[in-house]
Design a protein around this motif. Sequence first.
Motif, PDB file in Angstrom:
ATOM      1  N   ASP A  76      44.552  39.927  33.084  1.00 44.77           N
ATOM      2  CA  ASP A  76      44.623  38.393  32.527  1.00 44.77           C
ATOM      3  C   ASP A  76      46.167  38.138  32.322  1.00 44.77           C
ATOM      4  N   ASN A  77      46.732  37.502  33.252  1.00 44.19           N
ATOM      5  CA  ASN A  77      48.207  37.393  32.923  1.00 44.19           C
ATOM      6  C   ASN A  77      48.526  36.590  31.669  1.00 44.19           C
ATOM      7  N   ALA A  78      47.647  35.659  31.492  1.00 46.23           N
ATOM      8  CA  ALA A  78      47.975  34.777  30.422  1.00 46.23           C
ATOM      9  C   ALA A  78      47.956  35.754  29.067  1.00 46.23           C
ATOM     10  N   LYS A  79      47.058  36.339  28.916  1.00 43.87           N
ATOM     11  CA  LYS A  79      46.994  37.296  27.569  1.00 43.87           C
ATOM     12  C   LYS A  79      47.829  38.876  27.886  1.00 43.87           C
ATOM     13  N   ASN A  80      48.563  38.975  28.924  1.00 45.54           N
ATOM     14  CA  ASN A  80      49.206  40.050  29.078  1.00 45.54           C
ATOM     15  C   ASN A  80      48.273  41.213  28.763  1.00 45.54           C
ATOM     16  N   THR A  81      47.166  41.222  29.412  1.00 40.99           N
ATOM     17  CA  THR A  81      46.243  42.215  29.115  1.00 40.99           C
ATOM     18  C   THR A  81      45.578  42.788  30.416  1.00 40.99           C
ATOM     19  N   TRP A  82      45.116  43.941  30.631  1.00 40.85           N
ATOM     20  CA  TRP A  82      44.662  44.666  31.768  1.00 40.85           C
ATOM     21  C   TRP A  82      43.452  45.421  31.535  1.00 40.85           C
TER      22      TRP A  82
END
Length: 125
Positions: free
Chosen positions: A73-79
């Motif tokens: 999730d690019n917007a959340k800087n999460t993978w």
Amino acid sequence: QVQLVESGGGLVQAGGSLRLSCAASGRTFSNSAMGWFRQAPGKEREFVGTIRWNSGSTYYADSVKGRFTISRDNAKNTWYLQMNSLKPEDTAVYYCTASMKFIVNIRNVGSYDYWGQGTQVTVSS
């Protein structure tokens, strides 16, 4: 300084599913690779899978291919690591990791710059 915070480990029966998350803070990502490794007791840390941040291309170890899926999730800087059809041999401490530059050898522990604290995944038979 980049910080990686993992969540989502636990105990599950064989055949079950778990989803791990890794949230990054401290900078934005561009030409980066985000991955997952695991380490079972008495064994070396081994590659599980990686996703390239820009392209979304994914790569997996043969042992998890078809069962595990990495997404971001690019917007959340999460993978994420979605783990399905879990087996007892998947039991390990799972670590998320990030490389801040383009890397070729995505399966090499030394290619990555930052690591999460690790989260235990236990699969009972």
